[in-house]
Design a protein around this motif. Structure first.
Motif, PDB file in Angstrom:
ATOM      1  N   TYR A   1      58.258  33.076  48.260  1.00  0.00           N
ATOM      2  CA  TYR A   1      58.657  32.219  49.368  1.00  0.00           C
ATOM      3  C   TYR A   1      59.874  32.823  50.051  1.00  0.00           C
ATOM      4  O   TYR A   1      60.878  33.111  49.390  1.00  0.00           O
ATOM      5  CB  TYR A   1      58.967  30.839  48.789  1.00  0.00           C
ATOM      6  N   VAL A   2      59.803  33.047  51.356  1.00  0.00           N
ATOM      7  CA  VAL A   2      60.912  33.652  52.091  1.00  0.00           C
ATOM      8  C   VAL A   2      61.431  32.654  53.128  1.00  0.00           C
ATOM      9  O   VAL A   2      60.644  32.086  53.899  1.00  0.00           O
ATOM     10  CB  VAL A   2      60.463  34.959  52.786  1.00  0.00           C
ATOM     11  N   ILE A   3      62.744  32.451  53.134  1.00  0.00           N
ATOM     12  CA  ILE A   3      63.396  31.553  54.079  1.00  0.00           C
ATOM     13  C   ILE A   3      64.384  32.377  54.890  1.00  0.00           C
ATOM     14  O   ILE A   3      65.288  32.999  54.343  1.00  0.00           O
ATOM     15  CB  ILE A   3      64.127  30.409  53.357  1.00  0.00           C
ATOM     16  N   ASN A   4      64.205  32.365  56.192  1.00  0.00           N
ATOM     17  CA  ASN A   4      65.075  33.117  57.101  1.00  0.00           C
ATOM     18  C   ASN A   4      66.113  32.161  57.677  1.00  0.00           C
ATOM     19  O   ASN A   4      65.798  31.297  58.461  1.00  0.00           O
ATOM     20  CB  ASN A   4      64.239  33.741  58.224  1.00  0.00           C
ATOM     21  N   LEU A   5      67.390  32.335  57.280  1.00  0.00           N
ATOM     22  CA  LEU A   5      68.459  31.489  57.779  1.00  0.00           C
ATOM     23  C   LEU A   5      68.973  31.952  59.135  1.00  0.00           C
ATOM     24  O   LEU A   5      69.846  31.318  59.705  1.00  0.00           O
ATOM     25  CB  LEU A   5      69.621  31.429  56.793  1.00  0.00           C
TER      26      LEU A   5
ATOM     27  N   LYS B   1      61.129  31.999  35.243  1.00  0.00           N
ATOM     28  CA  LYS B   1      61.997  30.917  35.718  1.00  0.00           C
ATOM     29  C   LYS B   1      61.863  30.791  37.224  1.00  0.00           C
ATOM     30  O   LYS B   1      61.593  31.771  37.909  1.00  0.00           O
ATOM     31  CB  LYS B   1      63.462  31.225  35.401  1.00  0.00           C
ATOM     32  N   LYS B   2      62.082  29.587  37.740  1.00  0.00           N
ATOM     33  CA  LYS B   2      62.124  29.402  39.184  1.00  0.00           C
ATOM     34  C   LYS B   2      63.496  29.869  39.666  1.00  0.00           C
ATOM     35  O   LYS B   2      64.528  29.429  39.166  1.00  0.00           O
ATOM     36  CB  LYS B   2      61.915  27.937  39.555  1.00  0.00           C
ATOM     37  N   LEU B   3      63.479  30.788  40.635  1.00  0.00           N
ATOM     38  CA  LEU B   3      64.718  31.355  41.156  1.00  0.00           C
ATOM     39  C   LEU B   3      64.818  31.144  42.662  1.00  0.00           C
ATOM     40  O   LEU B   3      63.855  31.345  43.391  1.00  0.00           O
ATOM     41  CB  LEU B   3      64.786  32.861  40.884  1.00  0.00           C
ATOM     42  N   ILE B   4      65.990  30.747  43.082  1.00  0.00           N
ATOM     43  CA  ILE B   4      66.335  30.714  44.492  1.00  0.00           C
ATOM     44  C   ILE B   4      67.441  31.745  44.637  1.00  0.00           C
ATOM     45  O   ILE B   4      68.527  31.582  44.077  1.00  0.00           O
ATOM     46  CB  ILE B   4      66.825  29.320  44.928  1.00  0.00           C
TER      47      ILE B   4
ATOM     48  N   MET C   1      61.893  22.438  47.976  1.00  0.00           N
ATOM     49  CA  MET C   1      61.717  23.871  47.927  1.00  0.00           C
ATOM     50  C   MET C   1      61.179  24.337  46.581  1.00  0.00           C
ATOM     51  O   MET C   1      60.322  25.196  46.533  1.00  0.00           O
ATOM     52  CB  MET C   1      63.048  24.559  48.220  1.00  0.00           C
ATOM     53  N   LEU C   2      61.670  23.763  45.493  1.00  0.00           N
ATOM     54  CA  LEU C   2      61.197  24.191  44.171  1.00  0.00           C
ATOM     55  C   LEU C   2      59.707  23.939  44.002  1.00  0.00           C
ATOM     56  O   LEU C   2      59.016  24.723  43.375  1.00  0.00           O
ATOM     57  CB  LEU C   2      61.988  23.493  43.065  1.00  0.00           C
ATOM     58  N   GLY C   3      59.213  22.855  44.586  1.00  0.00           N
ATOM     59  CA  GLY C   3      57.789  22.561  44.526  1.00  0.00           C
ATOM     60  C   GLY C   3      56.966  23.610  45.251  1.00  0.00           C
ATOM     61  O   GLY C   3      55.859  23.937  44.838  1.00  0.00           O
TER      62      GLY C   3
ATOM     63  N   TYR D   1      54.951  34.631  41.860  1.00  0.00           N
ATOM     64  CA  TYR D   1      56.377  34.766  41.551  1.00  0.00           C
ATOM     65  C   TYR D   1      57.067  33.489  41.995  1.00  0.00           C
ATOM     66  O   TYR D   1      56.937  33.078  43.139  1.00  0.00           O
ATOM     67  CB  TYR D   1      56.976  35.982  42.260  1.00  0.00           C
ATOM     68  N   LYS D   2      57.765  32.863  41.107  1.00  0.00           N
ATOM     69  CA  LYS D   2      58.457  31.598  41.395  1.00  0.00           C
ATOM     70  C   LYS D   2      59.832  31.915  41.982  1.00  0.00           C
ATOM     71  O   LYS D   2      60.873  31.583  41.428  1.00  0.00           O
ATOM     72  CB  LYS D   2      58.597  30.751  40.126  1.00  0.00           C
ATOM     73  N   LEU D   3      59.798  32.608  43.119  1.00  0.00           N
ATOM     74  CA  LEU D   3      61.011  33.121  43.742  1.00  0.00           C
ATOM     75  C   LEU D   3      61.082  32.705  45.200  1.00  0.00           C
ATOM     76  O   LEU D   3      60.136  32.901  45.953  1.00  0.00           O
ATOM     77  CB  LEU D   3      61.019  34.656  43.643  1.00  0.00           C
ATOM     78  N   ALA D   4      62.220  32.134  45.572  1.00  0.00           N
ATOM     79  CA  ALA D   4      62.517  31.866  46.976  1.00  0.00           C
ATOM     80  C   ALA D   4      63.644  32.807  47.369  1.00  0.00           C
ATOM     81  O   ALA D   4      64.712  32.798  46.747  1.00  0.00           O
ATOM     82  CB  ALA D   4      62.941  30.417  47.183  1.00  0.00           C
TER      83      ALA D   4
END
Length: 147
Positions: A141-145, A105-108, A1-3, A10-13
């Motif tokens: 990056y958007v992840i739908n759980l 920064k890379k953020l999740i 995911m970080l890759g 934007y380094k955001l998930a």
């Protein structure tokens, strides 16, 4: 995911789910597995703002976020429990704040929200904290759980 984050400005998930306990479990496992620092933003930000009068907190929230996220030495962070960012009295754009921090920064980050018709929706339209974001305009990056 970080890759995957390197593909975006934007380094955001953003991890989208209406089930905070499920999301927290996943993010804590991710943090442990990959050695990424886990931050409970509700707790950290509340601790920072607790001594500041309620009516003045909006003046200090940006500095608090800088202290919690940007001045952190880690280059990647897991940010959980972000509901505090949606508090109306803080007068900020919650996703905008996360996007801005992710330039450095890379953020999740988790959002207790839902996805409908290509929009991330936080709260109900009648609520003071209601926010709606078009996914195509977020540039992250958007992840739908919920799927």
């Amino acid at each position: 995911m970080l890759g995957e984050l390197d593909k975006y400005y934007y380094k955001l998930a953003l991890i989208i789910s209406e089930n905070p306990s499920q999301t927290s479990k996943i993010l804590k496992e991710l943090s442990t597995t990959f050695g990424i620092r886990y931050i409970n933003l509700n707790l950290e930000l509340a601790n920072y703002l607790v001594e500041i009068p309620f009516s003045e907190r909006w003046l200090h929230v940006s500095k608090a976020i800088d202290e919690i996220i940007l001045k952190n030495e880690d280059q990647s962070l897991v940010i959980d429990n972000t509901d505090i960012l949606f508090e109306e009295h803080l007068k900020i754009d919650p996703v905008g704040v996360l996007k801005n921090a992710s330039k450095y920064k890379k953020l999740i980050a988790s959002l207790r929200a839902r996805i409908e018709n290509n929009y991330i929706i936080y709260a109900n339209p009648q609520a003071k904290e209601y926010k709606k974001y078009k996914i195509d305009n977020l540039e992250c990056y958007v992840i739908n759980l919920q799927e």
